[in-house]
Design an enzyme around this catalytic site. Structure first.
Site, PDB file in Angstrom:
ATOM      1  N   ARG A  72       6.647 110.026  20.969  1.00 52.42           N
ATOM      2  CA  ARG A  72       5.345 110.309  20.342  1.00 52.42           C
ATOM      3  C   ARG A  72       5.503 111.724  19.783  1.00 52.42           C
ATOM      4  O   ARG A  72       5.366 112.702  20.517  1.00 52.42           O
ATOM      5  CB  ARG A  72       4.223 110.249  21.378  1.00 52.42           C
ATOM      6  CG  ARG A  72       4.068 108.870  22.035  1.00 52.42           C
ATOM      7  CD  ARG A  72       2.767 108.804  22.804  1.00 52.42           C
ATOM      8  NE  ARG A  72       2.752 107.749  23.822  1.00 52.42           N
ATOM      9  CZ  ARG A  72       2.472 106.460  23.576  1.00 52.42           C
ATOM     10  NH1 ARG A  72       2.193 106.073  22.358  1.00 52.42           N
ATOM     11  NH2 ARG A  72       2.466 105.581  24.547  1.00 52.42           N
ATOM     12  N   ASP A 103      -1.038 102.077  16.176  1.00 53.98           N
ATOM     13  CA  ASP A 103      -1.920 102.773  15.225  1.00 53.98           C
ATOM     14  C   ASP A 103      -1.544 104.243  14.998  1.00 53.98           C
ATOM     15  O   ASP A 103      -1.655 104.753  13.881  1.00 53.98           O
ATOM     16  CB  ASP A 103      -3.398 102.608  15.593  1.00 53.98           C
ATOM     17  CG  ASP A 103      -3.709 103.063  17.007  1.00 53.98           C
ATOM     18  OD1 ASP A 103      -2.760 103.414  17.755  1.00 53.98           O
ATOM     19  OD2 ASP A 103      -4.891 103.084  17.379  1.00 53.98           O
ATOM     20  N   THR A 126       2.906  97.013  19.895  1.00 51.39           N
ATOM     21  CA  THR A 126       2.332  97.750  21.025  1.00 51.39           C
ATOM     22  C   THR A 126       1.866  96.728  22.051  1.00 51.39           C
ATOM     23  O   THR A 126       1.292  95.700  21.680  1.00 51.39           O
ATOM     24  CB  THR A 126       1.140  98.651  20.631  1.00 51.39           C
ATOM     25  OG1 THR A 126       0.400  98.969  21.817  1.00 51.39           O
ATOM     26  CG2 THR A 126       0.185  97.991  19.653  1.00 51.39           C
ATOM     27  N   ASP A 128      -0.550  96.928  23.880  1.00 50.64           N
ATOM     28  CA  ASP A 128      -2.018  96.943  23.976  1.00 50.64           C
ATOM     29  C   ASP A 128      -2.710  95.914  23.074  1.00 50.64           C
ATOM     30  O   ASP A 128      -3.875  95.597  23.289  1.00 50.64           O
ATOM     31  CB  ASP A 128      -2.562  98.334  23.633  1.00 50.64           C
ATOM     32  CG  ASP A 128      -2.255  99.357  24.712  1.00 50.64           C
ATOM     33  OD1 ASP A 128      -1.676  98.968  25.742  1.00 50.64           O
ATOM     34  OD2 ASP A 128      -2.593 100.540  24.524  1.00 50.64           O
ATOM     35  N   ARG A 172      -4.547 101.432  26.890  1.00 51.65           N
ATOM     36  CA  ARG A 172      -4.982 102.834  26.802  1.00 51.65           C
ATOM     37  C   ARG A 172      -6.492 102.985  26.565  1.00 51.65           C
ATOM     38  O   ARG A 172      -7.154 103.741  27.235  1.00 51.65           O
ATOM     39  CB  ARG A 172      -4.240 103.527  25.672  1.00 51.65           C
ATOM     40  CG  ARG A 172      -4.518 105.001  25.546  1.00 51.65           C
ATOM     41  CD  ARG A 172      -4.222 105.483  24.164  1.00 51.65           C
ATOM     42  NE  ARG A 172      -2.838 105.180  23.811  1.00 51.65           N
ATOM     43  CZ  ARG A 172      -1.823 106.003  24.025  1.00 51.65           C
ATOM     44  NH1 ARG A 172      -2.019 107.169  24.551  1.00 51.65           N
ATOM     45  NH2 ARG A 172      -0.615 105.662  23.682  1.00 51.65           N
TER      46      ARG A 172
HETATM   47  O1  F6P Z   1       0.073 102.111  24.086  1.00 51.74           O
HETATM   48  C1  F6P Z   1       0.848 101.506  25.055  1.00 51.74           C
HETATM   49  C2  F6P Z   1       0.658 102.179  26.390  1.00 51.74           C
HETATM   50  O2  F6P Z   1       1.566 101.596  27.296  1.00 51.74           O
HETATM   51  C3  F6P Z   1      -0.752 102.142  26.946  1.00 51.74           C
HETATM   52  O3  F6P Z   1      -1.055 100.886  27.515  1.00 51.74           O
HETATM   53  C4  F6P Z   1      -0.719 103.282  27.911  1.00 51.74           C
HETATM   54  O4  F6P Z   1      -1.998 103.819  28.141  1.00 51.74           O
HETATM   55  C5  F6P Z   1       0.137 104.280  27.185  1.00 51.74           C
HETATM   56  O5  F6P Z   1       0.952 103.550  26.311  1.00 51.74           O
HETATM   57  C6  F6P Z   1       1.006 105.136  28.055  1.00 51.74           C
HETATM   58  O6  F6P Z   1       1.618 106.082  27.260  1.00 51.74           O
HETATM   59  P1  F6P Z   1       2.873 106.976  27.654  1.00 51.74           P
HETATM   60  O7  F6P Z   1       4.093 106.161  27.361  1.00 51.74           O
HETATM   61  O8  F6P Z   1       2.784 108.144  26.739  1.00 51.74           O
HETATM   62  O9  F6P Z   1       2.752 107.287  29.089  1.00 51.74           O
END
Ligand code: F6P
Length: 323
Positions: A72, A103, A126, A128, A172
């Site tokens: 990210r 997104d 994703t 989600d 999320r």
């Molecule tokens: O967007 C996918 C996801 O797995 C969500 O379900 C979760 O809240 C988030 O990413 C976790 O993000 P990270 O990988 O930054 O911990």
């Protein structure tokens, strides 16, 4: 169009590799050269790229994660980062970009296009499933199946010990995973951020069901609807039953993609190249998706301006079947 680049960005989702494979092989089939950008938009900023050949994507369709890796990217959010990325695109003579992600990745694609007009096609990936305009995203089916397997196992303990379980799944800010897995696992309650719930009422219903002879209770909850452990404590205090919280977590993101995630990724990857090849330099970024089983394309802008709704009928069905 002679040379394109492919990038995976944001949280990984199982099936991203199958999408990379489809993008690379369809592009090469159509006589395009392909560059893989590593570590999401970070790699675009730093020029961390690799040439993709037919064999670069051998033996990956069955693997979770992404061979290109993902980040990210904070750097790409800055003006300076975006300027650097444009230099990398120009120096490498890249004249089309495929972005595999959610997104956040698509927002970054729009930011890039606003500064540098280049054809871009997004592939929704994703767990989600929260991308508007497409019925399904890559990784969702795999995540739901992983969560389902875990909940089926938890049901055994819940039944043997006559316990109440609050099982937290990912999502999320949305409840798509919780809703599907709640219905499929026969959960007694589903807690999602899109629909208000009354914990007092849930406690009363647990007690009534217990008196009627229900020996276990599973509450499936989206991470965005609260904390499993806090809710477990509250229900235990209210009802006096044994209540446990369980967080399924990152197992939902990985593992071998299901056949549905692989097929979707293959279809998305192929169509993304078809769309990209027809685009003019100034055309606004597009996205591929699936609606009523048909692969389609639409404006990425639509994703940023809309919210995907959960299917309330599924929620009501789960409620009826859980009596
Ligand atoms: O967007 C996918 C996801 O797995 C969500 O379900 C979760 O809240 C988030 O990413 C976790 O993000 P990270 O990988 O930054 O911990």
């Amino acid at each position: 169009m002679e040379k394109i680049a492919v990038i995976t960005s944001g949280g990984d989702a199982s099936g991203m590799n199958a999408a990379i494979r489809a993008v690379v092989r369809t592009a090469i089939y159509n006589k395009l050269k392909v560059i893989g950008i590593k570590r999401g938009y970070e790699g675009l900023v730093s020029g961390d790229i690799m040439t993709m050949e037919l064999r670069s994507v051998s033996g990956i369709i069955n693997h979770g994660g992404t061979i290109l890796k993902t980040v990210r990217s904070a750097q790409f959010k800055t003006e300076e980062g975006q300027e650097k990325a444009i230099v990398v695109l120009k120096e490498n003579q890249i004249d089309g970009l495929v972005v595999i992600g959610g997104d956040g990745s698509f927002k970054a694609a729009i930011n890039l296009y606003e500064k540098y007009k280049i054809p871009i096609v997004g592939i929704p990936a994703t767990i989600d499933n929260d991308v508007p305009g497409t019925d399904m995203t890559i990784g969702f089916d795999t995540a739901v199946n992983t969560a389902l397997e875990a909940i089926d196992k938890i049901r055994d303990t819940a039944t043997s010990h006559e316990r109440v379980f609050i099982v937290e799944v990912m999502g999320r800010s949305r409840g798509f995973i919780a809703l599907e897995v709640g219905l499929a696992s026969g959960a007694e309650f589903i807690l999602i951020p899109e629909i208000k719930y009354d914990l007092g009422k849930i406690c009363d219903e647990i007690a009534t069901a217990h008196k009627r002879g229900k020996s276990s209770c599973i509450i499936v909850m989206a991470e965005s609807a609260g904390s499993a452990f806090a809710i477990a404590d509250q229900i235990e205090k209210e009802t006096g039953y044994e209540v446990r919280g369980s967080v399924i977590g990152y197992t939902q993101r990985g593992g071998s993609p299901t056949y549905r995630s692989r097929v979707l990724a293959s279809r998305f990857g192929q169509y993304a190249i078809e769309v990209l090849m027809k685009m003019e330099t100034s055309d606004s970024p597009k996205c591929v998706g699936i609606r009523n089983e048909k692969i389609i394309s639409y404006e990425i802008e639509y994703i940023l301006k809309n919210e995907k709704k959960v299917d309330k009928e599924l929620y009501e069905l789960a409620q009826v079947l859980a009596i």
